[in-house]
Enzyme design. Structure first.
Site, PDB file in Angstrom:
ATOM      1  N   CYS A   2       0.614  -1.094   0.043  1.00 30.35           N
ATOM      2  CA  CYS A   2      -0.103   0.437   0.234  1.00 30.35           C
ATOM      3  C   CYS A   2       0.796   1.024  -0.062  1.00 30.35           C
ATOM      4  CB  CYS A   2      -1.077   0.139   1.284  1.00 30.35           C
ATOM      5  SG  CYS A   2      -1.732  -1.808   1.335  1.00 30.35           S
ATOM      6  N   ARG A  27       5.208   0.032  -6.655  1.00 31.84           N
ATOM      7  CA  ARG A  27       5.108  -1.014  -5.312  1.00 31.84           C
ATOM      8  C   ARG A  27       4.582  -2.304  -5.541  1.00 31.84           C
ATOM      9  NH1 ARG A  27       6.712   2.108  -0.192  1.00 31.84           N
ATOM     10  NH2 ARG A  27       4.629   1.062   0.760  1.00 31.84           N
ATOM     11  N   TRP A  73      -3.131  -2.640  -1.788  1.00 33.11           N
ATOM     12  CA  TRP A  73      -2.649  -3.850  -1.858  1.00 33.11           C
ATOM     13  C   TRP A  73      -3.268  -4.756  -1.511  1.00 33.11           C
ATOM     14  CZ3 TRP A  73       0.430  -8.515  -0.610  1.00 33.11           C
ATOM     15  CH2 TRP A  73       0.929  -9.305  -2.187  1.00 33.11           C
ATOM     16  N   ASN A  99      -1.285   1.984   6.220  1.00 33.44           N
ATOM     17  CA  ASN A  99      -0.543   0.892   5.212  1.00 33.44           C
ATOM     18  C   ASN A  99       0.265  -0.259   6.217  1.00 33.44           C
ATOM     19  OD1 ASN A  99       0.022   2.434   3.096  1.00 33.44           O
ATOM     20  ND2 ASN A  99       1.636   2.472   2.964  1.00 33.44           N
ATOM     21  N   GLY A 100       0.243  -0.981   6.802  1.00 31.09           N
ATOM     22  CA  GLY A 100      -0.159  -1.828   7.650  1.00 31.09           C
ATOM     23  C   GLY A 100      -0.666  -3.135   7.752  1.00 31.09           C
ATOM     24  N   GLU A 477      17.324 -24.397  -4.013  1.00 32.12           N
ATOM     25  CA  GLU A 477      16.406 -22.890  -3.834  1.00 32.12           C
ATOM     26  C   GLU A 477      18.197 -21.807  -4.363  1.00 32.12           C
ATOM     27  OE1 GLU A 477      14.177 -21.601  -4.338  1.00 32.12           O
ATOM     28  OE2 GLU A 477      14.550 -19.331  -4.049  1.00 32.12           O
ATOM     29  N   LYS A 481      18.256 -19.934  -7.421  1.00 25.80           N
ATOM     30  CA  LYS A 481      18.707 -18.377  -7.876  1.00 25.80           C
ATOM     31  C   LYS A 481      19.624 -18.127  -8.631  1.00 25.80           C
ATOM     32  CE  LYS A 481      15.712 -16.820  -6.281  1.00 25.80           C
ATOM     33  NZ  LYS A 481      14.234 -17.628  -6.275  1.00 25.80           N
ATOM     34  N   GLU A 484      19.232 -18.629 -12.893  1.00 21.07           N
ATOM     35  CA  GLU A 484      18.389 -18.165 -12.851  1.00 21.07           C
ATOM     36  C   GLU A 484      18.350 -16.192 -13.281  1.00 21.07           C
ATOM     37  OE1 GLU A 484      14.174 -16.869 -11.103  1.00 21.07           O
ATOM     38  OE2 GLU A 484      15.576 -17.300  -8.736  1.00 21.07           O
ATOM     39  N   HIS A 500      27.720 -41.039  -7.649  1.00 18.78           N
ATOM     40  CA  HIS A 500      26.967 -41.996  -8.161  1.00 18.78           C
ATOM     41  C   HIS A 500      26.678 -41.877  -9.795  1.00 18.78           C
ATOM     42  CE1 HIS A 500      26.039 -44.313  -4.815  1.00 18.78           C
ATOM     43  NE2 HIS A 500      25.714 -42.921  -4.535  1.00 18.78           N
ATOM     44  N   LYS A 597       7.493 -13.536 -14.173  1.00 20.24           N
ATOM     45  CA  LYS A 597       6.453 -12.706 -12.582  1.00 20.24           C
ATOM     46  C   LYS A 597       5.713 -13.916 -12.430  1.00 20.24           C
ATOM     47  CE  LYS A 597       7.459 -11.613  -8.502  1.00 20.24           C
ATOM     48  NZ  LYS A 597       8.663 -12.064  -7.916  1.00 20.24           N
TER      49      LYS A 597
HETATM   50  C1  F6R Z   1      12.181 -18.708  -8.520  1.00 20.81           C
HETATM   51  C2  F6R Z   1      10.756 -17.794  -8.891  1.00 20.81           C
HETATM   52  C3  F6R Z   1       9.771 -18.795  -9.997  1.00 20.81           C
HETATM   53  C4  F6R Z   1       8.623 -19.141  -9.084  1.00 20.81           C
HETATM   54  C5  F6R Z   1       7.855 -20.159  -9.608  1.00 20.81           C
HETATM   55  C6  F6R Z   1       6.504 -20.319  -8.968  1.00 20.81           C
HETATM   56  O1  F6R Z   1      12.875 -17.200  -8.393  1.00 20.81           O
HETATM   57  O2  F6R Z   1      10.327 -17.448  -8.579  1.00 20.81           O
HETATM   58  O3  F6R Z   1      10.310 -20.316  -9.800  1.00 20.81           O
HETATM   59  O4  F6R Z   1       8.827 -19.924  -7.036  1.00 20.81           O
HETATM   60  O5  F6R Z   1       7.379 -19.443 -10.940  1.00 20.81           O
HETATM   61  O6  F6R Z   1       5.314 -19.000  -8.729  1.00 20.81           O
HETATM   62  P1  F6R Z   1       4.378 -18.485  -7.908  1.00 20.81           P
HETATM   63  O7  F6R Z   1       5.224 -19.417  -6.748  1.00 20.81           O
HETATM   64  O8  F6R Z   1       3.813 -17.783  -8.669  1.00 20.81           O
HETATM   65  O9  F6R Z   1       3.352 -19.757  -8.442  1.00 20.81           O
END
Ligand code: F6R
Length: 602
Positions: A2, A27, A73, A99-100, A477, A481, A484, A500, A597
Site C-alpha cells: 500500500c 510498489r 494492495w 498501511n500495515g 533454491e 537463484k 536464473e 553416483h 513473474k
Molecule cells: C524463482 C521463482 C519461480 C516461482 C514459480 C512459482 O525465483 O520465482 O520459480 O517460484 O514460478 O510461482 P508462484 O509461487 O507464483 O506460483
C-alpha cells in the site's frame, strides 16, 4: 504494498495526490482512492488501476486544498471498491488511509458491535474508532484511537471537524513529511515527494503529527511535543523507488526480517499457533491420512522443506509434487488427503490446474498465497496469506521466506492438533520462531564478504550446490537463484548422490557451494566436500557458528537456529550469492531473460 500520500497547502489537493499515487504505483496495488477535507468529506475510490480513479474524477470540481490518498494492495478482503481506502466513519466525519496491519481488528470490530461495517478490511475499524473517541479535540481523538490499535501501521487522517488539518501517525510502518513551497505533504515513501521537495522529516515510531498549511507539530509516543531532524533525499526517483538499493531484488532480500515477522506475528498467540479462520474439526483430523504439497519453482522448494518439517512434527506421510507433474500423474489423492498448494502469485497455471485436480478427487485444499483475491486463493477451501507484500523482482526472495514461515506455522498447528506435540514443545517452537527475524538480520551481514568473493568467481561457467536433508532443500533454491539471474549453469545435488555419477564433472576450479548447517548430517557433507576438493573443486561452505569447516576454501558462518528452521537463515547467503554473482556478470537482475513473474501458461 500500500501507499499513502497527503497534502495541505495553497493548491488544489487532487492533482498532487494523484501525482503522488502515480509515483507509488511501482510498489504494486489493486485499488486507489482519495478523501478531500471540507465541511463535508469528499471520497472517491475504485478498484483497479489509478486511471480508473482518474476517469471517475475527470470533470469534477474539486477545489479542496487538504486531502489524503492511497493505493491499496489487498490484505484483508478482496480488491474491491468497498475495500479500497480511504475508509470513512459511520457519521462521515473522519476518513483514514492506512498501511500495515491492525492485528487486533477482530476484537475491535466486536467492541464496536453497534456499527455496520461496509468493508472486510482491518482499516475500517480505525475510522469508526475515531468517531467513537471524538471529544471535540482532534488531537486527543487521534491519540485515543491509536492507543486502541495493535500492529504496525502508518495512517493519514482528515476530518470535517477540522477541514484545514491533516493528521499523520506512524507505528513501525514508514511515513515521512515533506515541506514544499506551497504546502506540506505526507507520504509512505519519499518517492511521492520528489517532484515537490527533497527535504523531508521521517516520523519516529509512535509519532503523531498535526499538519496545517503553515505548521507541522509532532508529538512523540508519550504525547510530548518534539522536533524531528529534517533530512535530504539525494537519490533520483528510480533509486528512491528501490529505497536506495541498486535493484528491487536486493531491497526485497533486505526486507525479509520484516516480511517474515509480518507473516508470523498475527498467527502467534500466547505460545500457540492460530491459523486465521482455517478450522480443522477433530473428525477431519481423525480422517486425515496424508498430506500432499504441490507447487512450482521456488514454491516447490518451500514444499520440500515443508515435507521434512510436517513429517517431523505431525508424523503423517507428506508427498511433494511439482504441479506440472501432479496434474497428469493420476495421484493417489482422496478425501483423506490434505493438499497444500503454495504459490506467491496465486496465478500459476500448473498449480491452479493441480488444485482443481485435487479438489475433483475430494481432497481439502489449503493454499499458501501472497496475492489476495488471486485465482488460487479464490478456488481453495482455505487460504493462508503470506504477508510478504508485492515482490517486484522476478526472482523470488521475500515471498519464499514467508512461505517457509507459513510451513512452520502449519506444521506446528497440525502437530499440536494431532496430539503429536505437547504444550511445552509448541511453546518452545513458537519461541524459536520469534527469533527468526533477528537471525535473518544477522545472516544478512554476510553480504559484504559474498560481494567480494563473487568478483573472484564471476567468470566461472558451472556451479554445484550440495547438502543433505534440509541443507539439500535449501541448496536447490540457492542453485535456482544463481542460474536464473546470473545465467551461470548450476545444479543442486544431494551431497551423497554426487559420487553416483555427477562427480565426473568436477575438475580443477569447479565451484561447489556446500550447505552443512544440519548438524546431524554435516559431518557426512564435509566428507563429500573432501571428495570434490580431491578433484580440484573450490568450495564455499555454509556452516553454523562454531562448526567444523575442514577442507573449505571459503566459509560463511551463520547464526544457530532450531534445526527445523535452518532454511530461513541458510537461504539468505545463497540469495546474496546469486545476486552478487549476477551483479558482477552485469546481468539484468530484476528482469532476467525468458522469465516472467507470474507464469499463467502451462
Ligand atoms: C524463482 C521463482 C519461480 C516461482 C514459480 C512459482 O525465483 O520465482 O520459480 O517460484 O514460478 O510461482 P508462484 O509461487 O507464483 O506460483
Amino acid at each position: 504494498m500500500c501507499g499513502i500520500v497527503g497534502y495541505v497547502g495553497e493548491q488544489a489537493a487532487t492533482p498532487l495526490l494523484l501525482d503522488g499515487l502515480a509515483k507509488l504505483e511501482y510498489r504494486g496495488y489493486d485499488s486507489a482512492g482519495i478523501a478531500l477535507a471540507g465541511n463535508t468529506l469528499c471520497v472517491h475510490k475504485a478498484a483497479g488501476r489509478l486511471s480508473v480513479l482518474e476517469n471517475e474524477l475527470r470533470g469534477l470540481s474539486l477545489p479542496q486544498r487538504v486531502g489524503i490518498g492511497h493505493t491499496r494492495w489487498a490484505t484483508h478482503g478482496a480488491p474491491t471498491d468497498q475495500n479500497a481506502h480511504p475508509h470513512v466513519s459511520g457519521d462521515g466525519a473522519f476518513a483514514v488511509v492506512h498501511n500495515g496491519i491492525i492485528e487486533n481488528y477482530t476484537a475491535l470490530r466486536e467492541r464496536l458491535h453497534d456499527v455496520s461495517f461496509v468493508s472486510q478490511t482491518d482499516t475500517e475499524v480505525i475510522a469508526h474508532l475515531l468517531q467513537h473517541h471524538f471529544d471535540g479535540n482532534l488531537l486527543s481523538t487521534v491519540r485515543r484511537t491509536v492507543a486502541d490499535l495493535e500492529g504496525a501501521f502508518a495512517l493519514g487522517i482528515v476530518s470535517s471537524h477540522a477541514p484545514d488539518c491533516l493528521f499523520a501517525v506512524r507505528k513501525a510502518s514508514p511515513l515521512v513529511i515533506g515541506i514544499c513551497r506551497h504546502g506540506v505533504l505526507i507520504a509512505s515513501d519519499v518517492t511521492a515527494l520528489l517532484p515537490y521537495t527533497r527535504q523531508y522529516i521521517p516520523l519516529a515510531d509512535g509519532d503523531i503529527a498535526r499538519i496545517t498549511r503553515n505548521d507541522v507539530t509532532i508529538f512523540d509516543k508519550k504525547g510530548k511535543m518534539v522536533g524531528r531532524p529534517m533530512q535530504e533525499v539525494t537519490w533520483d526517483v528510480e533509486s528512491a523507488q528501490k529505497g536506495g538499493y541498486d535493484h528491487f531484488m536486493l531491497k526485497e532480500i533486505y526486507e525479509q526480517p520484516e516480511a517474515v515477522w509480518a507473516t508470523l506475528s498475527p498467527r502467534l498467540n500466547k505460545g500457540r499457533v492460530v491459523l486465521d479462520d482455517v478450522i480443522f474439526t477433530d473428525a477431519q483430523l481423525a480422517a486425515l491420512r496424508r498430506i500432499h504439497i504441490v507447487a512450482c519453482g521456488s514454491s516447490y522448494h518451500v514444499g520440500l522443506v515443508g515435507k521434512t518439517v510436517l513429517e517431523q512434527l505431525t508424523r503423517l506421510p507428506v508427498e511433494v509434487d511439482l504441479a506440472s507433474e501432479f496434474r497428469y500423474r493420476d495421484p493417489l489423492v482422496d478425501s483423506s488427503s490434505l493438499v497444500i498448494v503454495i504459490s506467491q502469485s496465486g496465478e500459476t497455471a500448473d498449480t491452479l490446474a493441480a488444485l482443481r485436480e485435487a479438489k475433483a478427487r475430494g481432497a481439502r485444499v489449503l493454499s499458501v498465497v501472497n496475492v489476495v483475491g488471486s485465482s488460487i486463493a479464490a478456488e481453495s477451501d482455505d487460504v493462508l496469506y503470506t504477508w510478504a507484500g508485492p515482490e517486484i523482482a522476478v526472482a523470488t526472495t521475500k515471498a519464499y521466506s514467508t512461505q517457509l514461515a507459513m510451513m512452520y506455522l502449519i506444521a506446528i498447528h497440525l502437530g499440536e492438533r494431532l496430539g503429536r506435540l505437547g504444550e511445552e514443545e509448541v511453546s518452545a517452537l513458537t519461541a524459536e520462531l520469534k527469533t527468526l527475524p533477528d537471525r535473518i538480520r544477522t545472516a544478512l551481514r554476510t553480504a559484504a564478504r559474498l560481494r567480494e568473493l563473487a568478483k573472484r568467481y564471476q567468470d566461472r561457467e558451472h556451479a554445484y550446490f550440495i547438502g543433505r536433508g534440509l541443507d539439500y532443500a535449501v541448496a536447490m533454491e540457492g542453485s535456482l537463484k544463481l542460474k536464473e539471474i546470473s545465467y551461470l549453469h548450476s545444479e543442486a545435488y544431494a551431497a551423497g548422490e554426487l559420487k553416483h555419477g555427477t562427480i565426473s564433472l568436477v575438475e580443477t576450479g569447479t565451484l561447489v557451494v556446500a550447505a552443512a548447517c544440519v548438524e546431524a548430517v554435516a559431518g557426512k557433507t564435509l566428507s563429500n566436500v573432501q571428495e570434490v576438493k580431491a578433484r580440484g573443486a573450490e568450495v564455499l561452505l555454509l556452516v553454523p557458528e562454531g562448526a567444523a569447516t575442514d577442507g573449505a576454501d571459503h566459509v560463511v558462518t551463520l547464526p544457530r537456529v532450531h534445526p527445523l528452521f535452518i532454511p530461513s537463515v541458510e537461504v539468505i547467503p545463497l540469495q546474496l550469492w546469486g545476486y552478487f554473482l549476477a551483479l558482477a556478470r552485469g546481468c539484468d537482475i530484476d528482469n532476467p531473460r525468458n522469465l516472467a513473474k507470474s507464469v499463467t501458461v502451462e
